[in-house]
Design a protein around this motif. Structure first.
Motif, PDB file in Angstrom:
ATOM      1  N   ASP A  36      10.726  -2.673  57.332  1.00  0.00           N
ATOM      2  CA  ASP A  36      10.221  -3.781  58.143  1.00  0.00           C
ATOM      3  C   ASP A  36       8.774  -4.138  57.786  1.00  0.00           C
ATOM      4  N   MET A  37       7.978  -3.136  57.455  1.00  0.00           N
ATOM      5  CA  MET A  37       6.575  -3.374  57.102  1.00  0.00           C
ATOM      6  C   MET A  37       6.411  -3.810  55.651  1.00  0.00           C
ATOM      7  N   GLY A  38       7.463  -3.730  54.858  1.00  0.00           N
ATOM      8  CA  GLY A  38       7.396  -4.165  53.470  1.00  0.00           C
ATOM      9  C   GLY A  38       6.907  -3.112  52.496  1.00  0.00           C
ATOM     10  N   VAL A  39       6.958  -1.847  52.887  1.00  0.00           N
ATOM     11  CA  VAL A  39       6.575  -0.753  51.988  1.00  0.00           C
ATOM     12  C   VAL A  39       7.828  -0.361  51.217  1.00  0.00           C
ATOM     13  N   THR A  40       7.922  -0.820  49.964  1.00  0.00           N
ATOM     14  CA  THR A  40       9.161  -0.637  49.210  1.00  0.00           C
ATOM     15  C   THR A  40       9.064   0.404  48.108  1.00  0.00           C
ATOM     16  N   ARG A  41       7.872   0.691  47.629  1.00  0.00           N
ATOM     17  CA  ARG A  41       7.726   1.670  46.542  1.00  0.00           C
ATOM     18  C   ARG A  41       7.896   3.087  47.066  1.00  0.00           C
ATOM     19  N   TYR A  42       8.613   3.897  46.304  1.00  0.00           N
ATOM     20  CA  TYR A  42       8.854   5.278  46.713  1.00  0.00           C
ATOM     21  C   TYR A  42       7.567   6.072  46.835  1.00  0.00           C
ATOM     22  N   CYS A  43       6.622   5.806  45.958  1.00  0.00           N
ATOM     23  CA  CYS A  43       5.381   6.579  46.002  1.00  0.00           C
ATOM     24  C   CYS A  43       4.595   6.281  47.286  1.00  0.00           C
ATOM     25  N   CYS A  44       4.584   5.026  47.708  1.00  0.00           N
ATOM     26  CA  CYS A  44       3.869   4.654  48.936  1.00  0.00           C
ATOM     27  C   CYS A  44       4.597   5.174  50.167  1.00  0.00           C
ATOM     28  N   ARG A  45       5.915   5.131  50.136  1.00  0.00           N
ATOM     29  CA  ARG A  45       6.699   5.654  51.253  1.00  0.00           C
ATOM     30  C   ARG A  45       6.445   7.152  51.409  1.00  0.00           C
TER      31      ARG A  45
END
Length: 55
Positions: A36-45
């Motif tokens: 929902d927040m737009g955090v799509t990269r695995y490293c950022c997640r």
């Protein structure tokens, strides 16, 4: 304290931490919150999911 930027890619992740922490504490699924927040990269997640407050 959460790092300001992702260690792997350099994207600012600290801006998402307060909302992520609040919504997951209310019982929402972390996957849904991050999507929902737009955090799509695995490293950022990983930065948000794996963070533990130490103080």
């Amino acid at each position: 304290m959460i790092p300001i930027r992702c260690i792997s890619c350099g994207k600012a992740v600290s801006a998402y931490f307060d909302e992520y922490q609040k919504r997951t504490a209310e019982g929402e699924d972390p996957k849904v919150v991050l999507d929902d927040m737009g955090v799509t990269r695995y490293c950022c997640r990983r930065m948000l999911i794996g963070h533990v407050e130490t103080w």
